[in-house]
Scaffold this active site. Structure first.
Site, PDB file in Angstrom:
ATOM      1  N   TRP A 200     -36.377 -64.174 -79.411  1.00  0.00           N
ATOM      2  CA  TRP A 200     -35.018 -64.761 -79.067  1.00  0.00           C
ATOM      3  C   TRP A 200     -35.240 -66.351 -79.035  1.00  0.00           C
ATOM      4  O   TRP A 200     -36.162 -66.894 -78.500  1.00  0.00           O
ATOM      5  CB  TRP A 200     -34.466 -64.234 -77.982  1.00  0.00           C
ATOM      6  CG  TRP A 200     -33.182 -64.951 -77.822  1.00  0.00           C
ATOM      7  CD1 TRP A 200     -32.157 -64.973 -78.260  1.00  0.00           C
ATOM      8  CD2 TRP A 200     -32.990 -65.698 -76.282  1.00  0.00           C
ATOM      9  NE1 TRP A 200     -30.917 -65.690 -77.512  1.00  0.00           N
ATOM     10  CE2 TRP A 200     -31.746 -66.205 -76.484  1.00  0.00           C
ATOM     11  CE3 TRP A 200     -33.657 -66.226 -75.159  1.00  0.00           C
ATOM     12  CZ2 TRP A 200     -30.804 -67.041 -75.748  1.00  0.00           C
ATOM     13  CZ3 TRP A 200     -33.110 -66.941 -74.458  1.00  0.00           C
ATOM     14  CH2 TRP A 200     -31.751 -67.346 -74.239  1.00  0.00           C
ATOM     15  N   ASP A 367     -15.002 -68.037 -78.769  1.00  0.00           N
ATOM     16  CA  ASP A 367     -15.959 -67.171 -78.271  1.00  0.00           C
ATOM     17  C   ASP A 367     -15.891 -66.440 -77.303  1.00  0.00           C
ATOM     18  O   ASP A 367     -14.507 -66.023 -76.884  1.00  0.00           O
ATOM     19  CB  ASP A 367     -17.264 -68.005 -78.230  1.00  0.00           C
ATOM     20  CG  ASP A 367     -18.649 -67.486 -78.843  1.00  0.00           C
ATOM     21  OD1 ASP A 367     -19.161 -66.624 -78.168  1.00  0.00           O
ATOM     22  OD2 ASP A 367     -18.861 -67.640 -79.876  1.00  0.00           O
ATOM     23  N   ARG A 444     -28.388 -58.090 -70.096  1.00  0.00           N
ATOM     24  CA  ARG A 444     -27.172 -59.019 -69.895  1.00  0.00           C
ATOM     25  C   ARG A 444     -26.046 -58.266 -69.150  1.00  0.00           C
ATOM     26  O   ARG A 444     -25.020 -58.567 -69.609  1.00  0.00           O
ATOM     27  CB  ARG A 444     -27.111 -59.652 -71.307  1.00  0.00           C
ATOM     28  CG  ARG A 444     -26.461 -60.930 -71.351  1.00  0.00           C
ATOM     29  CD  ARG A 444     -25.702 -61.317 -72.447  1.00  0.00           C
ATOM     30  NE  ARG A 444     -25.179 -62.633 -72.537  1.00  0.00           N
ATOM     31  CZ  ARG A 444     -24.085 -63.292 -72.946  1.00  0.00           C
ATOM     32  NH1 ARG A 444     -23.449 -62.228 -73.918  1.00  0.00           N
ATOM     33  NH2 ARG A 444     -23.773 -64.380 -73.067  1.00  0.00           N
ATOM     34  N   ASP A 479     -20.588 -59.737 -82.301  1.00  0.00           N
ATOM     35  CA  ASP A 479     -21.883 -60.223 -81.834  1.00  0.00           C
ATOM     36  C   ASP A 479     -22.413 -58.842 -81.254  1.00  0.00           C
ATOM     37  O   ASP A 479     -21.813 -57.734 -80.992  1.00  0.00           O
ATOM     38  CB  ASP A 479     -21.491 -60.952 -80.459  1.00  0.00           C
ATOM     39  CG  ASP A 479     -22.758 -61.751 -79.959  1.00  0.00           C
ATOM     40  OD1 ASP A 479     -23.822 -61.419 -80.241  1.00  0.00           O
ATOM     41  OD2 ASP A 479     -22.405 -62.636 -79.170  1.00  0.00           O
ATOM     42  N   ASP A 549     -29.489 -68.454 -81.597  1.00  0.00           N
ATOM     43  CA  ASP A 549     -28.967 -68.806 -80.255  1.00  0.00           C
ATOM     44  C   ASP A 549     -29.542 -70.542 -80.208  1.00  0.00           C
ATOM     45  O   ASP A 549     -28.926 -71.516 -79.416  1.00  0.00           O
ATOM     46  CB  ASP A 549     -29.003 -68.169 -79.303  1.00  0.00           C
ATOM     47  CG  ASP A 549     -27.932 -67.430 -79.055  1.00  0.00           C
ATOM     48  OD1 ASP A 549     -26.918 -67.321 -80.024  1.00  0.00           O
ATOM     49  OD2 ASP A 549     -27.926 -66.354 -78.098  1.00  0.00           O
TER      50      ASP A 549
HETATM   51  C1  DGJ Z   1     -24.819 -64.647 -78.186  1.00  0.00           C
HETATM   52  C2  DGJ Z   1     -24.099 -65.508 -79.125  1.00  0.00           C
HETATM   53  O1  DGJ Z   1     -25.570 -65.805 -80.203  1.00  0.00           O
HETATM   54  C3  DGJ Z   1     -23.658 -66.890 -78.973  1.00  0.00           C
HETATM   55  O2  DGJ Z   1     -23.481 -67.497 -79.893  1.00  0.00           O
HETATM   56  C4  DGJ Z   1     -22.397 -66.491 -78.103  1.00  0.00           C
HETATM   57  O3  DGJ Z   1     -21.485 -65.839 -78.868  1.00  0.00           O
HETATM   58  C5  DGJ Z   1     -22.887 -65.520 -76.993  1.00  0.00           C
HETATM   59  N1  DGJ Z   1     -23.551 -64.485 -77.276  1.00  0.00           N
HETATM   60  C6  DGJ Z   1     -21.563 -65.059 -76.243  1.00  0.00           C
HETATM   61  O4  DGJ Z   1     -21.869 -64.240 -75.362  1.00  0.00           O
END
Ligand code: DGJ
Length: 739
Positions: A200, A367, A444, A479, A549
């Protein structure tokens, strides 16, 4: 392009102008592999390439022929046994516990075009003359089970695709313990294996290692293709570089568990296997049932690594991605995630949207956090109805207000997950993956829904489709923020459990299929905590994906550079975010942040209500620039010129197909002191054309290829008037336009 079969020798030759793939029937009825690589003359018999050799300790299926041993013969779709002691392409367990198989050639058919794979993504043709397909049918000697091996050769790509289908036509149950999609046995081991590895925030970094005896592999057992490894590997010769030499690419059109390995045996033969990871896989086939493996796309380049990448780019951009957005330039968006995280309401969202509209942004993406009672990651996944505390007029009200500003509206979803703190979980605790009598790990704060079950998918689909129907949505970001841990499907029997991981992915695909059919005008972007599901399978449904991310421009250089090994610029979701960056705390100029993000689907992800007028003005110029060049960037030919994994400077260039224009991205990580003079030699442009560089200097293509652009004024610490281009994380674009 053609597929030839020579009855007398039993040889198949699939070829186009660039590649040949040759195999034949062996004397025991199995298929032996002869050649894969640069196009060879089409002759009826290459059987001399079968190297039979006497190995005294080897097992020989024919007692009268001690030279014929499967241990030393290269094979097309082998199983362990019969003398072959390498890893097999499949393993079938019969009812008596034996896994001995004897699949022999029965028949074959050749047809124009390419069929789709039931329930699975795959490359396709638009006209049947674009490709030819061969299906070879093998049958077990004892049991009524068939394997159908499919091969497609494209006319305009140095590419061959492969998949296998198992069909049980008999009473005896056949349980697949493994079923790879392809096997290639290379006659030597003098290769360097390239793959994409990371974690990640540092996905798809390029990694290389020399092949050695034994097995070297990349894999995922996380239920998604993963941040850690991508379903891709390549074998290149030691002297191959970006612009010359041989390389073979293997790319798996699948989004779940996979294994890709190169096994070098002690006679220096290299066997590449690629397919669904056998771990946790057990697929029972009763009479009348079949199993289809996903597709592997094999590419050959005799002109270096770049050409392999360009082959994948064009194939995946034009013959894997689908829908109305495949060929459209992508909207410039602003996403509120790094601007607000969960902390927003209608006023904040509209403030950002108003400012964005003024500078030319075309799409606002709302988002995570718009639904249920979601104010952090602990609740509401699964409750897909708008949060009226944040939005008194619902999300619909916000969407309409954003539309009224002249911008499109997009929304984030995470259909596969659920929080324990949600109405959905309270009503259906048995819908999650895991053994309900044991602990189920959270990640998470969330669990995965059992997407192998139709009723679960239907319920989530109903909620999400209602949202999409209720308001003017032009874009969806799908997502998925966790790996699979305890994989068990409650309410299902033992035989089902070995199917869950694959059925889950088929469930994701069928959900995507439904969404893209019901909402054909919506642009889908895939995401999985950044890049945990950035693979060809998802690209079939969503033509762009969030690569990571990590939005730090310096890190993004590596991530985008690595991603470009296989994936086109048009698929690379890339945004300009705040400085200091939220992931690395690094300061990088707005210009360099944009210069990196241009080489993808461009957008912003920061609170633009809090930045200076001067920066807003700069963004306005950036957006105008992107609008002018996005056709070139998203559809041109991409070349890597200098690698961030090898030095201080990174360079790439995108050249239009007609070579009339090009854009070079030049990036320098650290400011050197009193550095040597430097020049940047270009590739891909036309030598005989005259180009205007950044509207000022004129140069012939040949000059730029042979001599290069002088870059030392930006890289040397040499004293120049003004400070332009000095300092760390400097970058520069060169736009070339034919005069
Ligand atoms: C992970 C994604 O990669 C981010 O861009 C964002 O959308 C978050 N999740 C939201 O929880």
């Amino acid at each position: 392009m053609a597929i030839k079969y020579y009855e007398e020798s039993g040889q198949f030759h699939l070829y186009n102008d660039e590649v040949s793939y040759i195999f034949m029937r062996l004397k025991n009825g199995q298929l032996g592999q002869l050649y894969f690589g640069k196009r060879l003359p089409d002759i009826p018999d290459y059987s001399y390439l079968i190297e039979e050799s006497r190995r005294d300790m080897a097992a020989c299926p024919d007692e009268d022929d001690i030279f014929f041993s499967l241990e030393s013969i290269r094979q097309e779709y082998p199983s362990y046994g019969g003398g072959d002691i390498r890893y097999g392409a499949y393993e079938i367990e019969w009812e008596n516990g034996s896994s001995i198989t004897e699949f022999e050639y029965k028949t074959h058919k050749i047809y124009k075009g390419k069929n789709s794979l039931l329930g699975l993504p795959a490359t396709y043709v638009e006209d049947e003359n674009e490709a030819d397909t061969l299906e070879v049918i093998l049958k077990d000697r004892k049991n009524e089970v068939k394997i159908i091996l499919s091969y497609t050769i494209f006319g305009n790509f140095p590419v061959l695709t492969k998949n296998a289908r198992f069909v049980n036509e008999g009473e005896e149950k056949a349980t697949l313990l493994s079923a790879f999609s392809c096997c290639v046995d290379f006659p030597d081991k003098e290769y360097v294996m390239m793959d994409l590895a990371g974690a990640w925030l540092r996905e798809r970094n390029i990694r290389e290692r020399r092949l050695d005896y034994g097995v070297q592999s990349v894999h995922s057992m996380r239920g998604c293709s993963s941040h850690q490894f991508n379903p891709f590997l390549a074998l290149r010769r030691e002297n191959t570089d970006e612009f010359q030499g041989e390389i073979y690419g293997f790319s798996f059109v699948y989004s779940g568990n996979f294994l890709a390995q190169a096994e070098v045996d002690n006679y220096d033969v290299t066997r590449v296997l690629m397919g669904i990871h056998p771990n946790g896989f057990r697929w029972e086939l009763s009479k009348g049932e079949e199993f289809q493996t996903p597709e592997v796309v094999m590419a050959y380049s005799g002109q270096g690594i770049n050409y392999m990448s360009q082959t994948y780019h064009k194939l995946y951009r034009t013959r894997l991605a689908r829908g109305v957005w495949r060929d459209r330039v992508r909207p410039i968006l602003i996403n509120n995630w790094e601007a607000t995280y969960f902390n927003f309401d209608e006023t904040k969202i509209l403030d950002i949207a108003r400012t964005a509209e003024k500078i030319g942004v075309e799409l606002f993406v709302l988002d995570d956090g718009w639904f249920g009672q979601r104010n952090d990651s602990t609740s509401s996944l699964g409750d897909w109805c708008p949060n009226l505390n944040k939005f008194p007029d619902g999300v619909k009200g916000v969407a309409e207000k954003i539309n009224a500003l002249g911008m499109k509206f997009g929304i984030w979803i995470e259909p596969e997950s659920v929080n324990r703190n949600s109405e959905l979980y309270r009503n259906h605790p048995d819908w999650v993956l895991g053994d309900l009598d044991r602990n189920i790990s959270q990640s998470r704060n969330q669990l995965l829904l059992d997407f192998s079950k139709e009723e679960v998918r239907d319920c989530i689909y109903g909620m999400i489709a209602d949202v999409l129907r209720d308001m003017p949505v032009s874009y969806v970001k799908w997502d998925m923020n966790r790996s699979m841990a305890e994989v068990f499907s409650s309410g299902n029997d033992k035989t089902y459990q070995g199917k869950v991981r694959h059925k889950y992915i088929l469930g994701v695909y069928s959900f995507y299929d439904r969404l893209t059919k019901d909402f054909p005008e919506i642009l889908f972007e895939s995401c999985a905590s950044g890049g945990a599901r950035f693979d060809p399978g998802i690209l079939y449904y969503a033509p762009q994906g969030w690569v990571s991310d990590n939005t730090d421009a310096a890190e993004r250089l590596k991530i985008q550079y690595g991603t470009s090994l296989v994936y086109p610029v048009s698929s690379i979701g890339s945004h300009v975010s705040a400085s200091p960056n939220h992931e690395t705390f690094r300061d990088i100029s707005l210009q360099t942040r944009a210069n990196v993000a241009y080489f993808g689907t461009f957008g912003y992800e920061l609170d633009i209500t809090k930045i200076s007028e001067e920066e807003l003005e700069q963004m306005k110029e950036q957006i105008a620039f992107m609008k002018m060049h996005r056709e070139l960037l998203q559809k041109g030919t991409f070349y890597r010129l200098k690698s961030p994994f090898e030095g201080n400077i990174t360079v790439w260039i995108v050249v239009s197909e007609d070579q009339k224009e090009a854009l070079v991205g030049y990036y320098r990580a650290f400011q050197p002191s009193n550095a040597p003079l430097s020049r940047l030699k270009l590739k891909g442009i036309a030598g005989n054309k005259k180009y205007l560089i950044n509207g000022t200097e004129e140069r012939f293509g040949d000059e730029l290829i042979q001599i290069g652009i002088l870059t030392s004024d930006y890289s040397a610490g040499v004293w120049k008037k003004g400070k332009d281009g000095q300092g760390d994380y400097m970058s520069k674009l060169y736009y070339l336009k034919e005069e």
